[in-house]
Design a protein around this motif. Structure first.
Motif, PDB file in Angstrom:
ATOM      1  N   ASN A  66      28.561  58.354 -29.620  1.00  0.00           N
ATOM      2  CA  ASN A  66      28.170  57.429 -30.746  1.00  0.00           C
ATOM      3  C   ASN A  66      29.545  57.150 -31.447  1.00  0.00           C
ATOM      4  O   ASN A  66      29.778  57.215 -32.638  1.00  0.00           O
ATOM      5  N   SER A  67      30.761  56.928 -30.694  1.00  0.00           N
ATOM      6  CA  SER A  67      31.883  56.741 -31.344  1.00  0.00           C
ATOM      7  C   SER A  67      32.818  55.964 -30.056  1.00  0.00           C
ATOM      8  O   SER A  67      32.573  55.861 -29.070  1.00  0.00           O
ATOM      9  N   SER A 115      37.299  58.867 -30.178  1.00  0.00           N
ATOM     10  CA  SER A 115      37.264  60.244 -29.459  1.00  0.00           C
ATOM     11  C   SER A 115      38.476  60.674 -29.122  1.00  0.00           C
ATOM     12  O   SER A 115      38.476  61.955 -28.670  1.00  0.00           O
ATOM     13  N   LEU A 116      39.530  59.850 -28.868  1.00  0.00           N
ATOM     14  CA  LEU A 116      40.611  60.595 -28.786  1.00  0.00           C
ATOM     15  C   LEU A 116      41.090  61.385 -29.850  1.00  0.00           C
ATOM     16  O   LEU A 116      41.670  62.344 -29.697  1.00  0.00           O
ATOM     17  N   SER A 146      34.903  53.627 -20.436  1.00  0.00           N
ATOM     18  CA  SER A 146      34.148  52.308 -20.716  1.00  0.00           C
ATOM     19  C   SER A 146      33.616  52.558 -22.240  1.00  0.00           C
ATOM     20  O   SER A 146      33.031  53.559 -22.718  1.00  0.00           O
ATOM     21  N   GLU A 147      34.240  51.630 -23.250  1.00  0.00           N
ATOM     22  CA  GLU A 147      34.076  51.644 -24.599  1.00  0.00           C
ATOM     23  C   GLU A 147      32.451  51.689 -24.632  1.00  0.00           C
ATOM     24  O   GLU A 147      31.964  52.173 -25.518  1.00  0.00           O
ATOM     25  N   THR A 148      31.721  50.798 -23.979  1.00  0.00           N
ATOM     26  CA  THR A 148      30.052  50.754 -24.178  1.00  0.00           C
ATOM     27  C   THR A 148      29.631  52.165 -23.895  1.00  0.00           C
ATOM     28  O   THR A 148      28.886  52.619 -24.871  1.00  0.00           O
ATOM     29  N   PHE A 149      30.057  52.771 -22.899  1.00  0.00           N
ATOM     30  CA  PHE A 149      29.183  54.147 -22.893  1.00  0.00           C
ATOM     31  C   PHE A 149      29.890  55.016 -23.525  1.00  0.00           C
ATOM     32  O   PHE A 149      29.045  55.985 -23.913  1.00  0.00           O
ATOM     33  N   GLN A 150      30.983  55.103 -24.044  1.00  0.00           N
ATOM     34  CA  GLN A 150      31.270  55.983 -25.042  1.00  0.00           C
ATOM     35  C   GLN A 150      30.788  56.074 -26.222  1.00  0.00           C
ATOM     36  O   GLN A 150      30.215  56.891 -26.951  1.00  0.00           O
TER      37      GLN A 150
END
Length: 286
Positions: A114-115, A120-121, A105-109
């Motif tokens: 904070n990225s 993150s990958l 989930s982009e929002t939760f990442q």
């Protein structure tokens, strides 16, 4: 199936991290030292993250120095959220695993690390390199793996896409994490057998959150799906403070032990030490 084939991961870090009152380093260390004698495969004991984000874990390095690993086969896992955390964690020889929450989930990442997902990958790729150089193993959590409450798109194909990307980077251990308790037996049984079958050389586990009345059916669904790695926490304490305040708790370890015993699994758990840990938990969790 022997204990080595079925990995029980006890998660006191997840249980403690959201508590408002700071638990003394001495009490944390006493609790963890008891859990180290129970016979778990892995202890998710602490995290190397910003003390502003998770003040409860600010003393992880100090706690680590207080742990007695001389008579245990249990391996230590620490959570990291960025490369600085990785660099801090790999300095400690006692730590075997580094865990990173990779949210689909982009929002939760963004909220949790904070990225972005794509950033993150890259973090995972660098983390794998640092782990390799420092004799550590990475555990990547597919966070929000069963859905999210932000309205971000989620489906089975998205789960498989990111699992594929992570395995392609060299990830050897993936744990599908239900960060907000939205997993169901149906979702578990639809997702996990496919992942286990598709990524035969990858260790696939689950880190489930659940309301108490749904725990057993989720444990059963994971077991029937072929999972051989389950995260849980004593009495189901804890959750993710970065996700929600009213979050359902972890799967309770005693429920996992009871279920696996009912299926004839040989877990080699020291119940005397386990009961001592349950007694001491009252001082921490009230």
């Amino acid at each position: 199936m022997s204990q080595k084939e079925f990995k029980l991961v006890e998660c006191p870090r997840d249980a403690m991290q959201g508590l408002h009152d700071f638990i003394s380093t001495e009490l944390k260390s006493e609790y963890l030292n008891l859990l180290l004698q129970v016979g778990f495969d892995t202890l998710d004991f602490g995290s190397f993250v910003s003390p502003k984000a998770i003040p409860q874990m600010a003393d992880t390095a100090e706690v680590l120095d207080n742990l007695d690993l001389s008579g245990t086969s249990t391996k230590l896992l620490a959570i990291v959220a960025n490369l600085r955390g990785v660099e801090d964690a790999v300095k400690h020889k006692q730590i075997h695993y580094l865990g990173f929450p990779f949210s689909i989930s982009e929002t939760f990442q963004q909220r949790n690390t904070n990225s972005s997902i794509s950033e993150s990958l890259n973090t995972v790729e660098e983390m794998l390199s640092l782990c390799d150089k420092n004799n550590k193993k990475a555990v990547i959590y597919l966070s929000m793996g069963f859905g999210n409450h932000y309205g971000d798109e989620w489906n089975y194909e998205i789960v498989e896409k990111w699992a594929d990307a992570l395995v392609g980077k060299g990830v050897e251990i993936l744990s599908l994490a239900d960060t907000v308790g939205v997993s169901t037996p149906e979702k578990i049984e639809n997702i996990l057998p496919n992942l286990i079958d598709r990524f035969k050389d990858t260790e696939i586990g689950v880190h489930l959150h659940s309301a108490p009345h749904e725990r057993f059916e989720k444990i059963e669904a994971a077991y029937n799906s072929g999972v051989k790695r389950i995260d849980s926490a004593l009495k189901g304490f804890g959750g993710c403070p970065m996700a929600a305040d009213d979050l359902t708790g972890n799967i309770a370890t005693e429920d996992v032990i009871a279920y696996l015993n009912s299926r004839g699994e040989n877990l080699e758990i020291n119940m005397e030490k386990w009961n001592e840990a349950i007694a001491l938990s009252g001082k921490i969790f009230g």
